[in-house]
Design a protein around this motif. Structure first.
Motif, PDB file in Angstrom:
ATOM      1  N   VAL A 142       3.742 -11.724 -13.260  1.00  0.00           N
ATOM      2  CA  VAL A 142       2.870 -10.900 -12.423  1.00  0.00           C
ATOM      3  C   VAL A 142       3.156 -11.400 -11.111  1.00  0.00           C
ATOM      4  CG1 VAL A 142       0.663 -10.545 -11.889  1.00  0.00           C
ATOM      5  CG2 VAL A 142       1.229 -10.278 -14.413  1.00  0.00           C
ATOM      6  N   LEU A 143       3.270 -12.782 -10.959  1.00  0.00           N
ATOM      7  CA  LEU A 143       3.336 -13.094  -9.356  1.00  0.00           C
ATOM      8  C   LEU A 143       4.799 -13.004  -9.103  1.00  0.00           C
ATOM      9  CD1 LEU A 143       1.522 -16.736  -9.775  1.00  0.00           C
ATOM     10  CD2 LEU A 143       0.719 -14.554  -8.510  1.00  0.00           C
ATOM     11  N   ALA A 144       5.736 -13.078 -10.033  1.00  0.00           N
ATOM     12  CA  ALA A 144       6.980 -12.755  -9.762  1.00  0.00           C
ATOM     13  C   ALA A 144       7.341 -11.157  -9.321  1.00  0.00           C
ATOM     14  CB  ALA A 144       7.997 -12.922 -10.951  1.00  0.00           C
ATOM     15  N   GLN A 145       6.477 -10.345  -9.741  1.00  0.00           N
ATOM     16  CA  GLN A 145       6.456  -8.820  -9.399  1.00  0.00           C
ATOM     17  C   GLN A 145       5.994  -8.649  -8.093  1.00  0.00           C
ATOM     18  OE1 GLN A 145       7.927  -6.526 -11.788  1.00  0.00           O
ATOM     19  NE2 GLN A 145       8.659  -8.563 -12.363  1.00  0.00           N
ATOM     20  N   SER A 151       9.486  -8.190  -1.222  1.00  0.00           N
ATOM     21  CA  SER A 151      10.947  -8.673  -0.587  1.00  0.00           C
ATOM     22  C   SER A 151      11.817  -7.392  -0.437  1.00  0.00           C
ATOM     23  CB  SER A 151      11.355  -9.811  -1.551  1.00  0.00           C
ATOM     24  OG  SER A 151      10.668 -10.737  -1.479  1.00  0.00           O
ATOM     25  N   THR A 152      11.350  -6.212  -1.185  1.00  0.00           N
ATOM     26  CA  THR A 152      12.401  -5.127  -1.214  1.00  0.00           C
ATOM     27  C   THR A 152      12.233  -3.941  -0.245  1.00  0.00           C
ATOM     28  OG1 THR A 152      13.360  -3.601  -2.605  1.00  0.00           O
ATOM     29  CG2 THR A 152      10.926  -3.847  -2.874  1.00  0.00           C
ATOM     30  N   ASP A 153      13.105  -3.434   0.275  1.00  0.00           N
ATOM     31  CA  ASP A 153      12.722  -2.092   1.006  1.00  0.00           C
ATOM     32  C   ASP A 153      12.980  -0.859   0.413  1.00  0.00           C
ATOM     33  OD1 ASP A 153      12.464  -3.470   3.346  1.00  0.00           O
ATOM     34  OD2 ASP A 153      14.691  -3.704   3.823  1.00  0.00           O
ATOM     35  N   ASP A 154      13.208  -1.141  -0.923  1.00  0.00           N
ATOM     36  CA  ASP A 154      13.249   0.199  -1.791  1.00  0.00           C
ATOM     37  C   ASP A 154      12.190   0.611  -2.460  1.00  0.00           C
ATOM     38  OD1 ASP A 154      13.810   1.728  -4.395  1.00  0.00           O
ATOM     39  OD2 ASP A 154      15.933   1.173  -4.209  1.00  0.00           O
ATOM     40  N   VAL A 157      11.723   0.452  -6.283  1.00  0.00           N
ATOM     41  CA  VAL A 157      11.820  -0.827  -6.821  1.00  0.00           C
ATOM     42  C   VAL A 157      10.417  -1.355  -6.662  1.00  0.00           C
ATOM     43  CG1 VAL A 157      12.324  -3.193  -6.572  1.00  0.00           C
ATOM     44  CG2 VAL A 157      14.259  -1.333  -6.726  1.00  0.00           C
ATOM     45  N   ARG A 158       9.644  -1.269  -5.472  1.00  0.00           N
ATOM     46  CA  ARG A 158       8.507  -1.722  -5.048  1.00  0.00           C
ATOM     47  C   ARG A 158       7.409  -0.921  -5.939  1.00  0.00           C
ATOM     48  NH1 ARG A 158       6.363  -3.524   0.010  1.00  0.00           N
ATOM     49  NH2 ARG A 158       4.088  -3.115   0.343  1.00  0.00           N
ATOM     50  N   ARG A 159       7.427   0.200  -6.296  1.00  0.00           N
ATOM     51  CA  ARG A 159       6.530   0.957  -7.073  1.00  0.00           C
ATOM     52  C   ARG A 159       6.448   0.507  -8.638  1.00  0.00           C
ATOM     53  NH1 ARG A 159       7.947   5.577  -4.349  1.00  0.00           N
ATOM     54  NH2 ARG A 159       9.581   6.115  -6.080  1.00  0.00           N
ATOM     55  N   ALA A 160       7.769   0.130  -9.124  1.00  0.00           N
ATOM     56  CA  ALA A 160       7.658  -0.379 -10.273  1.00  0.00           C
ATOM     57  C   ALA A 160       7.042  -1.768 -10.586  1.00  0.00           C
ATOM     58  CB  ALA A 160       9.169  -0.287 -10.834  1.00  0.00           C
ATOM     59  N   ALA A 161       7.612  -2.698  -9.531  1.00  0.00           N
ATOM     60  CA  ALA A 161       7.195  -3.961  -9.530  1.00  0.00           C
ATOM     61  C   ALA A 161       5.418  -4.056  -9.431  1.00  0.00           C
ATOM     62  CB  ALA A 161       7.572  -4.785  -8.504  1.00  0.00           C
ATOM     63  N   LEU A 162       4.826  -2.952  -8.991  1.00  0.00           N
ATOM     64  CA  LEU A 162       3.320  -3.246  -8.535  1.00  0.00           C
ATOM     65  C   LEU A 162       2.702  -2.224  -9.708  1.00  0.00           C
ATOM     66  CD1 LEU A 162       3.200  -2.964  -4.817  1.00  0.00           C
ATOM     67  CD2 LEU A 162       3.116  -4.915  -6.289  1.00  0.00           C
ATOM     68  N   ALA A 163       3.375  -1.726 -10.743  1.00  0.00           N
ATOM     69  CA  ALA A 163       2.787  -1.011 -11.917  1.00  0.00           C
ATOM     70  C   ALA A 163       2.298  -1.940 -13.117  1.00  0.00           C
ATOM     71  CB  ALA A 163       3.733   0.183 -12.195  1.00  0.00           C
ATOM     72  N   PHE A 164       1.506  -2.087 -13.718  1.00  0.00           N
ATOM     73  CA  PHE A 164       1.156  -2.847 -14.704  1.00  0.00           C
ATOM     74  C   PHE A 164       0.267  -2.442 -15.973  1.00  0.00           C
ATOM     75  CE2 PHE A 164       0.821  -5.160 -10.765  1.00  0.00           C
ATOM     76  CZ  PHE A 164       1.622  -6.273 -10.745  1.00  0.00           C
TER      77      PHE A 164
END
Length: 418
Positions: A142-145, A151-154, A157-164
């Motif tokens: 979770v912390l890695a997400q 760290s991304t401008d995409d 990618v950002r939305r996927a990383a913040l979806a749990f």
């Protein structure tokens, strides 16, 4: 008369507590006790969520078997075969060749393992939540997400990383989601992220969550989680998670960087392979005395056993810590009775209630007919579990962890090697 050899397979709640009680009840030289488990520690499961969320240190939720069970032989490895007629078990140590263990009395405390389904993508992308290692791995993930999102401008990618997405509305799933959400919201601010960007989804196949609690407490928990921004999807199942793309039965689809599978467990396969009688679910069949049905000098209890519930005729005891700890005491007494040729005692325990922590100093508790929510529920959750953790050292360390986490910010640092 030579000492009886007692073999306990499993070092969880039932195995550890049974061995602990036996050590106190047996006379010197009356019996030799051996406990076999793949791990050399017992995990206090109700604290896994707080360990994952960083409220307490992971090492404080385990009890080392060698320390707790002084005078008991503890073997780290697996039992891979049983011949109860010959009173032998095949033991495979963590390293080295397998060997045969002889015994006079058998205690099956093998517990349960995660129940998975053959859903596309689940094996590749789903994360379990049953062991301490999985809890630590999930925290780091979770912390890695959050690191990825910061760290991304995409945008994708950002939305996927913040979806749990958490699948399973029992205690494990609800408490894991609640504690991880609290940690992630705190850590998000440190990463320069808006906590409102985090998307949390709880998926439950039935019409309610926390089924062991009064339905009103489950409904209150749904409202509370919803108020915190969690999307609670009842009557919904996971269809697939191919390449991290989660598809739910209600038509929802999203890319999620985190998928937690907490949809219950099933009996350890060793139960069915043991040659002992099992029911259709793979649980060892026992009598109300916790001895294996129609088998002499064999006992079983806990998640891997079908124990008749004398307070609810026709039903079996629920697979929870409350029953496991109390069954262990009766089981130990009956093993001693078996050693001495004395009558066995039946196991009878009426449900006392359950507690659950929801992070953010919120919780729910049911103690007999008393129902507590919010701060009172949270205090009841912590107070109850603090009293029943196995050792005084754990109590002190857990309490100190709570005090420190209340005074200072959580240490939102990944522990993985990178």
């Amino acid at each position: 008369m030579s000492a009886k050899k007692i073999l306990i397979i499993g070092g969880g709640y039932v195995g550890m507590y049974t061995a602990r009680h036996l050590r106190r009840m047996l006379r010197a030289g009356e019996a030799e006790i051996t406990v076999v488990d793949p791990k050399d520690y017992m995990t206090y499961q109700p604290f896994l969520a707080e360990a994952a969320g960083g409220a307490i240190e992971p090492r404080h939720v385990v009890a080392p078997l060698h320390r707790v069970l002084k005078g008991v032989r503890v073997l780290t490895g697996r039992v891979t075969g049983l011949d109860h007629d010959a009173r032998t078990a095949v033991f495979e140590p963590a390293r080295g060749p397998a060997r045969t263990l002889g015994y006079d009395i058998l205690v099956m405390a093998t517990g349960s393992i995660t129940r998975t389904l053959p859903l596309p993508g689940l094996a590749e992308h789903g994360m379990g939540f049953k062991t301490l290692g999985e809890a630590v791995q999930l925290r780091d993930h979770v912390l890695a997400q959050l690191d990825v999102a910061a760290s991304t401008d995409d945008d994708a990618v950002r939305r996927a990383a913040l979806a749990f997405v958490v699948v399973g509305g029992g205690f494990a799933g609800v408490e894991a989601l609640a504690e991880l959400q609290a940690m992630a919201e705190d850590a998000a601010k440190e990463h320069g992220l808006d906590p409102a960007e985090l998307r949390w989804i709880l998926v439950e196949a039935t019409g309610g969550i926390l089924p062991e609690l009064d339905g009103r407490l489950g409904a209150w928990t749904v409202r509370t989680l919803t108020g915190r921004g969690v999307e609670v999807r009842l009557g919904t199942t996971l269809d697939s998670a191919v390449d991290g793309h989660v598809a739910l039965s209600d038509g929802t689809e999203l890319d999620a960087g985190t998928l937690v599978w907490a949809a219950g467990g099933r009996p350890n396969p060793l139960a069915a392979a043991s040659g002992l009688p099992v029911d259709r679910l793979g649980r060892i069949e026992t009598t109300e005395f916790l001895n294996v049905r129609d088998i002499r000098h064999a006992f079983a209890a806990g998640d891997g056993a079908a124990v008749p519930d004398l307070t609810r005729p026709g039903q079996f005891t629920a697979p929870n810590a409350q029953h496991a700890m109390r069954q262990a005491k009766v089981l130990a007494r009956n093993v001693v009775a078996d050693v001495r040729g004395e009558p066995l005692r039946p196991y009878r325990h009426a449900y006392l209630g359950s507690v659950a922590g929801l992070g953010h100093r919120q919780g729910v508790a049911q103690i007999h007919r008393v129902r507590l929510t919010g701060l009172l529920g949270w205090l009841a959750h912590r107070g109850y579990h603090l009293l029943v953790v196995p050792t005084m050292g754990q109590r002190v360390r857990v309490l100190a962890g709570w005090l420190l986490s209340g005074l200072f910010h959580r240490e939102n640092v990944r522990l993985d090697a990178r």
